[in-house]
Design a protein around this motif. Structure first.
Motif, PDB file in Angstrom:
ATOM      1  N   LEU A   7       0.834  -1.200   0.000  1.00  8.50           N
ATOM      2  CA  LEU A   7       0.000   0.000   0.000  1.00  8.50           C
ATOM      3  C   LEU A   7       0.868   1.249   0.000  1.00  8.50           C
ATOM      4  CD1 LEU A   7      -2.831   1.213   0.131  1.00  8.50           C
ATOM      5  CD2 LEU A   7      -2.693   1.061   2.617  1.00  8.50           C
ATOM      6  N   SER A   8       1.922   1.268   0.822  1.00 13.74           N
ATOM      7  CA  SER A   8       2.829   2.418   0.858  1.00 13.74           C
ATOM      8  C   SER A   8       3.518   2.606  -0.481  1.00 13.74           C
ATOM      9  CB  SER A   8       3.879   2.228   1.950  1.00 13.74           C
ATOM     10  OG  SER A   8       3.269   2.218   3.200  1.00 13.74           O
ATOM     11  N   GLU A   9       3.958   1.499  -1.068  1.00 15.57           N
ATOM     12  CA  GLU A   9       4.634   1.571  -2.362  1.00 15.57           C
ATOM     13  C   GLU A   9       3.687   2.107  -3.434  1.00 15.57           C
ATOM     14  OE1 GLU A   9       7.555  -1.161  -5.126  1.00 15.57           O
ATOM     15  OE2 GLU A   9       6.100  -2.155  -3.819  1.00 15.57           O
ATOM     16  N   LYS A  10       2.435   1.663  -3.411  1.00 16.43           N
ATOM     17  CA  LYS A  10       1.450   2.155  -4.388  1.00 16.43           C
ATOM     18  C   LYS A  10       1.221   3.649  -4.212  1.00 16.43           C
ATOM     19  CE  LYS A  10      -1.212  -1.972  -5.415  1.00 16.43           C
ATOM     20  NZ  LYS A  10      -2.535  -2.595  -5.387  1.00 16.43           N
ATOM     21  N   ARG A  11       1.169   4.107  -2.974  1.00 16.12           N
ATOM     22  CA  ARG A  11       0.963   5.538  -2.715  1.00 16.12           C
ATOM     23  C   ARG A  11       2.154   6.358  -3.200  1.00 16.12           C
ATOM     24  NH1 ARG A  11      -1.718   5.288   3.281  1.00 16.12           N
ATOM     25  NH2 ARG A  11      -3.821   4.812   2.560  1.00 16.12           N
ATOM     26  N   ILE A  12       3.349   5.842  -2.961  1.00 11.15           N
ATOM     27  CA  ILE A  12       4.552   6.549  -3.407  1.00 11.15           C
ATOM     28  C   ILE A  12       4.581   6.628  -4.930  1.00 11.15           C
ATOM     29  CG2 ILE A  12       7.076   6.394  -3.537  1.00 11.15           C
ATOM     30  CD1 ILE A  12       6.946   5.202  -0.652  1.00 11.15           C
ATOM     31  N   ILE A  13       4.272   5.517  -5.584  1.00 14.99           N
ATOM     32  CA  ILE A  13       4.258   5.490  -7.052  1.00 14.99           C
ATOM     33  C   ILE A  13       3.186   6.436  -7.580  1.00 14.99           C
ATOM     34  CG2 ILE A  13       3.738   4.048  -9.065  1.00 14.99           C
ATOM     35  CD1 ILE A  13       5.129   1.723  -7.513  1.00 14.99           C
ATOM     36  N   ALA A  14       2.022   6.438  -6.950  1.00 12.88           N
ATOM     37  CA  ALA A  14       0.945   7.344  -7.384  1.00 12.88           C
ATOM     38  C   ALA A  14       1.374   8.803  -7.207  1.00 12.88           C
ATOM     39  CB  ALA A  14      -0.331   7.056  -6.593  1.00 12.88           C
ATOM     40  N   TRP A  15       2.055   9.109  -6.083  1.00 13.44           N
ATOM     41  CA  TRP A  15       2.546  10.482  -5.868  1.00 13.44           C
ATOM     42  C   TRP A  15       3.540  10.867  -6.956  1.00 13.44           C
ATOM     43  CZ3 TRP A  15       7.201  12.898  -5.234  1.00 13.44           C
ATOM     44  CH2 TRP A  15       7.155  14.210  -4.800  1.00 13.44           C
ATOM     45  N   LYS A  16       4.449   9.950  -7.289  1.00 12.14           N
ATOM     46  CA  LYS A  16       5.433  10.223  -8.339  1.00 12.14           C
ATOM     47  C   LYS A  16       4.741  10.461  -9.678  1.00 12.14           C
ATOM     48  CE  LYS A  16       9.206   7.547  -6.304  1.00 12.14           C
ATOM     49  NZ  LYS A  16      10.042   6.321  -6.459  1.00 12.14           N
ATOM     50  N   ALA A  17       3.726   9.661  -9.989  1.00 12.01           N
ATOM     51  CA  ALA A  17       3.007   9.835 -11.249  1.00 12.01           C
ATOM     52  C   ALA A  17       2.284  11.178 -11.288  1.00 12.01           C
ATOM     53  CB  ALA A  17       2.010   8.685 -11.456  1.00 12.01           C
ATOM     54  N   ARG A  18       1.709  11.603 -10.151  1.00 14.20           N
ATOM     55  CA  ARG A  18       1.001  12.889 -10.095  1.00 14.20           C
ATOM     56  C   ARG A  18       1.943  14.080 -10.168  1.00 14.20           C
ATOM     57  NH1 ARG A  18      -1.526  10.539  -5.873  1.00 14.20           N
ATOM     58  NH2 ARG A  18      -0.412  11.836  -4.380  1.00 14.20           N
ATOM     59  N   ASN A  19       3.106  13.975  -9.551  1.00 15.20           N
ATOM     60  CA  ASN A  19       3.979  15.131  -9.380  1.00 15.20           C
ATOM     61  C   ASN A  19       5.265  15.103 -10.190  1.00 15.20           C
ATOM     62  OD1 ASN A  19       2.454  16.565  -7.205  1.00 15.20           O
ATOM     63  ND2 ASN A  19       2.728  14.568  -6.237  1.00 15.20           N
ATOM     64  N   GLY A  20       5.642  13.940 -10.687  1.00 13.64           N
ATOM     65  CA  GLY A  20       6.926  13.787 -11.358  1.00 13.64           C
ATOM     66  C   GLY A  20       7.122  14.698 -12.552  1.00 13.64           C
ATOM     67  N   MET A  21       6.095  14.864 -13.349  1.00 14.24           N
ATOM     68  CA  MET A  21       6.231  15.682 -14.561  1.00 14.24           C
ATOM     69  C   MET A  21       6.459  17.152 -14.202  1.00 14.24           C
ATOM     70  SD  MET A  21       6.485  15.174 -17.752  1.00 14.24           S
ATOM     71  CE  MET A  21       5.815  13.544 -17.816  1.00 14.24           C
ATOM     72  N   ASN A  22       5.727  17.641 -13.213  1.00 10.50           N
ATOM     73  CA  ASN A  22       5.928  19.036 -12.797  1.00 10.50           C
ATOM     74  C   ASN A  22       7.313  19.231 -12.188  1.00 10.50           C
ATOM     75  OD1 ASN A  22       3.498  20.128 -13.645  1.00 10.50           O
ATOM     76  ND2 ASN A  22       2.447  19.535 -11.762  1.00 10.50           N
ATOM     77  N   ILE A  23       7.764  18.267 -11.401  1.00 15.02           N
ATOM     78  CA  ILE A  23       9.102  18.352 -10.812  1.00 15.02           C
ATOM     79  C   ILE A  23      10.152  18.373 -11.917  1.00 15.02           C
ATOM     80  CG2 ILE A  23      10.804  17.112  -9.405  1.00 15.02           C
ATOM     81  CD1 ILE A  23       8.362  16.138  -7.697  1.00 15.02           C
ATOM     82  N   LEU A  24      10.016  17.485 -12.897  1.00 16.19           N
ATOM     83  CA  LEU A  24      10.957  17.430 -14.013  1.00 16.19           C
ATOM     84  C   LEU A  24      10.975  18.757 -14.772  1.00 16.19           C
ATOM     85  CD1 LEU A  24      12.857  15.782 -15.877  1.00 16.19           C
ATOM     86  CD2 LEU A  24      10.811  15.102 -17.152  1.00 16.19           C
ATOM     87  N   ARG A  25       9.799  19.281 -15.074  1.00 14.18           N
ATOM     88  CA  ARG A  25       9.683  20.522 -15.839  1.00 14.18           C
ATOM     89  C   ARG A  25      10.308  21.696 -15.090  1.00 14.18           C
ATOM     90  NH1 ARG A  25       6.080  23.895 -15.196  1.00 14.18           N
ATOM     91  NH2 ARG A  25       4.608  22.526 -14.139  1.00 14.18           N
ATOM     92  N   ILE A  26      10.025  21.802 -13.807  1.00 20.40           N
ATOM     93  CA  ILE A  26      10.555  22.914 -13.010  1.00 20.40           C
ATOM     94  C   ILE A  26      12.074  22.779 -12.832  1.00 20.40           C
ATOM     95  CG2 ILE A  26      10.542  23.942 -10.689  1.00 20.40           C
ATOM     96  CD1 ILE A  26       7.445  23.321 -10.722  1.00 20.40           C
ATOM     97  N   CYS A  27      12.555  21.573 -12.552  1.00 26.66           N
ATOM     98  CA  CYS A  27      14.008  21.381 -12.398  1.00 26.66           C
ATOM     99  C   CYS A  27      14.748  21.684 -13.697  1.00 26.66           C
ATOM    100  CB  CYS A  27      14.308  19.957 -11.926  1.00 26.66           C
ATOM    101  SG  CYS A  27      13.836  19.658 -10.207  1.00 26.66           S
ATOM    102  N   LEU A  28      14.196  21.244 -14.810  1.00 24.15           N
ATOM    103  CA  LEU A  28      14.817  21.539 -16.103  1.00 24.15           C
ATOM    104  C   LEU A  28      14.815  23.047 -16.356  1.00 24.15           C
ATOM    105  CD1 LEU A  28      16.108  20.192 -18.576  1.00 24.15           C
ATOM    106  CD2 LEU A  28      13.830  20.029 -19.586  1.00 24.15           C
ATOM    107  N   GLY A  29      13.724  23.704 -15.989  1.00 24.49           N
ATOM    108  CA  GLY A  29      13.649  25.159 -16.124  1.00 24.49           C
ATOM    109  C   GLY A  29      14.695  25.864 -15.282  1.00 24.49           C
ATOM    110  N   ILE A  30      14.898  25.389 -14.063  1.00 27.72           N
ATOM    111  CA  ILE A  30      15.910  25.991 -13.182  1.00 27.72           C
ATOM    112  C   ILE A  30      17.297  25.847 -13.798  1.00 27.72           C
ATOM    113  CG2 ILE A  30      17.104  25.708 -10.950  1.00 27.72           C
ATOM    114  CD1 ILE A  30      14.277  25.028  -9.773  1.00 27.72           C
ATOM    115  N   ILE A  31      17.595  24.678 -14.352  1.00 25.09           N
ATOM    116  CA  ILE A  31      18.904  24.457 -14.985  1.00 25.09           C
ATOM    117  C   ILE A  31      19.122  25.449 -16.122  1.00 25.09           C
ATOM    118  CG2 ILE A  31      20.208  22.845 -16.454  1.00 25.09           C
ATOM    119  CD1 ILE A  31      19.046  20.584 -14.663  1.00 25.09           C
ATOM    120  N   PHE A  32      18.095  25.636 -16.972  1.00 29.38           N
ATOM    121  CA  PHE A  32      18.251  26.556 -18.099  1.00 29.38           C
ATOM    122  C   PHE A  32      18.407  28.000 -17.638  1.00 29.38           C
ATOM    123  CE2 PHE A  32      17.183  23.090 -20.882  1.00 29.38           C
ATOM    124  CZ  PHE A  32      17.857  23.415 -22.043  1.00 29.38           C
ATOM    125  N   ILE A  33      17.639  28.410 -16.641  1.00 31.59           N
ATOM    126  CA  ILE A  33      17.779  29.776 -16.128  1.00 31.59           C
ATOM    127  C   ILE A  33      19.168  29.962 -15.503  1.00 31.59           C
ATOM    128  CG2 ILE A  33      16.991  31.389 -14.341  1.00 31.59           C
ATOM    129  CD1 ILE A  33      14.139  30.359 -14.893  1.00 31.59           C
TER     130      ILE A  33
END
Length: 179
Positions: A7-33
């Motif tokens: 159950l914990s693993e499923k919640r962690i994976i679900a959190w990553k699926a919900r938030n991973g793309m935004n984290i990736l986009r923002i981190c990539l943006g920070i690198i470029f800036i």
């Protein structure tokens, strides 16, 4: 205990699926800036010298580094701001892909500086350039979300999606054959 772990693993994976793309986009943006901002200050960016010489060579000597570096700085900062804000994301990704294509040119223009003895032994500069494959891949993954694509944490949803994609792919091929 095993059920709680799953159950914990499923919640962690679900959190990553919900938030991973935004984290990736923002981190990539920070690198470029960050890397773009450094180019506004002569001598601050470790890529400044090779970037200036690459643009000079690419422009057949017409665009001098004192002109190209501020332009490149603005370009990279615009990419970063576009990624972070999601404004004009399609255009932002096109700018990213163009800029990334340019970063590989030193491998062709200055191989004596980017490789030691063979193509399998890059110098530190060569490694710095080659790592841009990760930035390009990040841009491609972000681009997959432009029309509403999302990371999926449920194997069943992913499996259904693959089956539908195959089914519609067959239908498209049949329709093309009949035309």
């Amino acid at each position: 205990m095993l059920g709680i772990k799953r159950l914990s693993e499923k919640r962690i994976i679900a959190w990553k699926a919900r938030n991973g793309m935004n984290i990736l986009r923002i981190c990539l943006g920070i690198i470029f800036i960050w890397f773009g901002f450094l180019k506004f200050f002569p001598g601050a960016s470790s890529a400044e010298e090779i970037a200036g010489r690459t643009i000079l060579k690419l422009s057949l000597g017409w665009v001098k580094p004192e002109v190209s570096m501020p332009v490149l700085a603005v370009w990279e900062c615009v990419i970063g701001l576009g990624l972070i804000s999601k404004a004009w994301l399609r255009l932002t990704l096109i700018l990213l892909y163009l800029q990334m294509a340019g970063t590989f040119l030193p491998l062709l223009f200055f191989p004596h500086e980017t490789f030691n003895h063979s193509l399998f032994v890059p110098t530190l500069l060569g490694q710095y350039i080659i790592k841009n494959f990760v930035l390009i891949s990040s841009g491609i993954v972000i681009g997959a979300t432009l029309k509403g694509g999302k990371l999926v944490s449920s194997p069943l949803v992913a499996e259904k999606s693959i089956k539908r994609e195959k089914r519609f792919g067959r239908i498209r091929r049949i329709l093309r054959l009949g035309a």
